[in-house]
Design a protein around this motif. Structure first.
Motif, PDB file in Angstrom:
ATOM      1  N   GLN A 166       1.839 -21.474 -24.282  1.00  0.00           N
ATOM      2  CA  GLN A 166       3.221 -21.969 -24.218  1.00  0.00           C
ATOM      3  C   GLN A 166       4.064 -21.420 -25.377  1.00  0.00           C
ATOM      4  O   GLN A 166       4.672 -22.162 -26.152  1.00  0.00           O
ATOM      5  N   ALA A 167       4.106 -20.099 -25.453  1.00  0.00           N
ATOM      6  CA  ALA A 167       4.804 -19.416 -26.541  1.00  0.00           C
ATOM      7  C   ALA A 167       6.280 -19.792 -26.594  1.00  0.00           C
ATOM      8  O   ALA A 167       6.962 -19.886 -25.575  1.00  0.00           O
ATOM      9  N   LYS A 168       6.784 -20.002 -27.815  1.00  0.00           N
ATOM     10  CA  LYS A 168       8.179 -20.380 -28.037  1.00  0.00           C
ATOM     11  C   LYS A 168       9.050 -19.155 -28.240  1.00  0.00           C
ATOM     12  O   LYS A 168       8.658 -18.190 -28.883  1.00  0.00           O
ATOM     13  N   ASP A 174      13.429 -25.273 -29.041  1.00  0.00           N
ATOM     14  CA  ASP A 174      12.128 -25.451 -28.389  1.00  0.00           C
ATOM     15  C   ASP A 174      12.067 -24.720 -27.046  1.00  0.00           C
ATOM     16  O   ASP A 174      11.327 -25.103 -26.146  1.00  0.00           O
ATOM     17  N   GLU A 175      12.861 -23.652 -26.926  1.00  0.00           N
ATOM     18  CA  GLU A 175      12.834 -22.843 -25.701  1.00  0.00           C
ATOM     19  C   GLU A 175      11.516 -22.083 -25.630  1.00  0.00           C
ATOM     20  O   GLU A 175      11.096 -21.441 -26.588  1.00  0.00           O
ATOM     21  N   ARG A 176      10.874 -22.138 -24.461  1.00  0.00           N
ATOM     22  CA  ARG A 176       9.566 -21.509 -24.294  1.00  0.00           C
ATOM     23  C   ARG A 176       9.564 -20.579 -23.087  1.00  0.00           C
ATOM     24  O   ARG A 176      10.322 -20.777 -22.132  1.00  0.00           O
ATOM     25  N   ILE A 177       8.696 -19.575 -23.144  1.00  0.00           N
ATOM     26  CA  ILE A 177       8.451 -18.747 -21.974  1.00  0.00           C
ATOM     27  C   ILE A 177       7.720 -19.612 -20.948  1.00  0.00           C
ATOM     28  O   ILE A 177       6.805 -20.351 -21.296  1.00  0.00           O
ATOM     29  N   PRO A 178       8.110 -19.564 -19.685  1.00  0.00           N
ATOM     30  CA  PRO A 178       7.456 -20.414 -18.686  1.00  0.00           C
ATOM     31  C   PRO A 178       5.947 -20.164 -18.615  1.00  0.00           C
ATOM     32  O   PRO A 178       5.478 -19.041 -18.730  1.00  0.00           O
ATOM     33  N   THR A 179       5.209 -21.250 -18.422  1.00  0.00           N
ATOM     34  CA  THR A 179       3.772 -21.176 -18.159  1.00  0.00           C
ATOM     35  C   THR A 179       3.575 -21.262 -16.646  1.00  0.00           C
ATOM     36  O   THR A 179       4.017 -22.219 -16.016  1.00  0.00           O
ATOM     37  N   ILE A 180       2.936 -20.246 -16.084  1.00  0.00           N
ATOM     38  CA  ILE A 180       2.771 -20.147 -14.634  1.00  0.00           C
ATOM     39  C   ILE A 180       1.288 -20.191 -14.284  1.00  0.00           C
ATOM     40  O   ILE A 180       0.494 -19.412 -14.824  1.00  0.00           O
TER      41      ILE A 180
END
Length: 271
Positions: A166-168, A174-180
């Protein structure tokens, strides 16, 4: 100034409609042609799609892919990769870029996959960079984990998590790259026919269902088709593998936005 405004407007419109490029870095015209059902594939593009399947590609190879969405130059993706069998498994290195000078995403990833009985597991570590004109750049590390299992000679199971850590992108917002998360099955009643079904889920988004079919009509020629939901897209494509060369083409059609073309080329080095 007019170019910046128009590009930004197009970018906003397409991103809202397609859930953005951010978080989805699957590549390869073969998987695109079968509705994106890549979770059980053991080819070189597993480096980008499900690193757990990379162990089944025991070849030294280089490969590249070009994808354009809706005929808009700003929505172009490029990928380049290489694989090398080592330590009983397969290692790979890949590079990915999406966008233009105003907005672009880039990834440099290193992956490794190994076979453990009927199961193959893999880990992918990526250096990710996002650049936005006038807003600077953001950098982070992403970790992907995946696996593939041969349940029977005809039935395969796969699972993959992209951005497991859950990289920021921003510590302030606290915006994160989506976890798929993806999981799926592949039924292969013969060496010439493959039927795939897959479910993809992103946190806070509806699940996406994907179905795909691949039929080998000749030893080095395959036809493919598939579709996905949310948004609905149909797809078809062709694969031609003369000797050491691999060539794939796919076309995906979004009824609201238009077509997505992708072409992939690869070369296998024999010992």
């Amino acid at each position: 100034m007019k170019k910046y405004f128009l590009t930004g407007l197009i970018w906003l419109t397409v991103n809202v409609s397609t859930q953005a490029q951010n978080g989805n870095y699957a590549m390869g015209a073969r998987s695109a042609a079968i509705g994106g059902t890549s979770i059980t594939l053991g080819d070189e593009w597993a480096l980008f799609n499900n690193v757990g399947g990379l162990a089944h590609f025991q070849e030294k190879a280089i490969f590249t892919s070009f994808k354009n969405k809706y005929g808009i130059s700003e929505f172009t993706s490029l990928a380049l990769g290489g694989t090398y069998p080592i330590l009983g498994g397969t290692a790979g290195m890949g590079m990915f870029r999406f966008g233009d000078d105003l907005y672009n995403e880039q990834r440099l990833n290193l992956g490794f996959s190994n076979q453990l009985g009927i199961v193959s597991l893999g880990l992918n570590v990526s250096y990710y960079q996002l650049n936005i004109e006038g807003a600077g750049s953001r950098k982070t590390i992403m970790i992907d984990f995946g696996g593939r299992a041969e349940l029977t000679e005809q039935l395969y199971f796969g699972a993959h998590v992209s951005n497991l850590n859950q990289a920021k992108l921003s510590t302030l917002t606290d915006e994160r790259i989506p976890t798929i998360m993806k999981t799926g099955l592949s039924y292969r009643p013969s060496r010439d026919l493959m039927l795939n079904a897959e479910v993809e889920k992103e946190v806070d988004q509806d699940a996406v269902v994907r179905l795909g079919l691949e039929y080998k009509i000749l030893e080095n020629l395959s036809l493919r088709t598939g579709f996905k939901t949310k948004p609905f897209e149909s797809s078809f494509g062709i694969g031609f593998y003369p000797g050491k060369l691999k060539a794939d083409y796919s076309y995906n059609n979004n009824p609201d936005l238009g077509g997505i073309h992708e072409i992939s080329i690869g070369y296998i080095f024999s010992d």
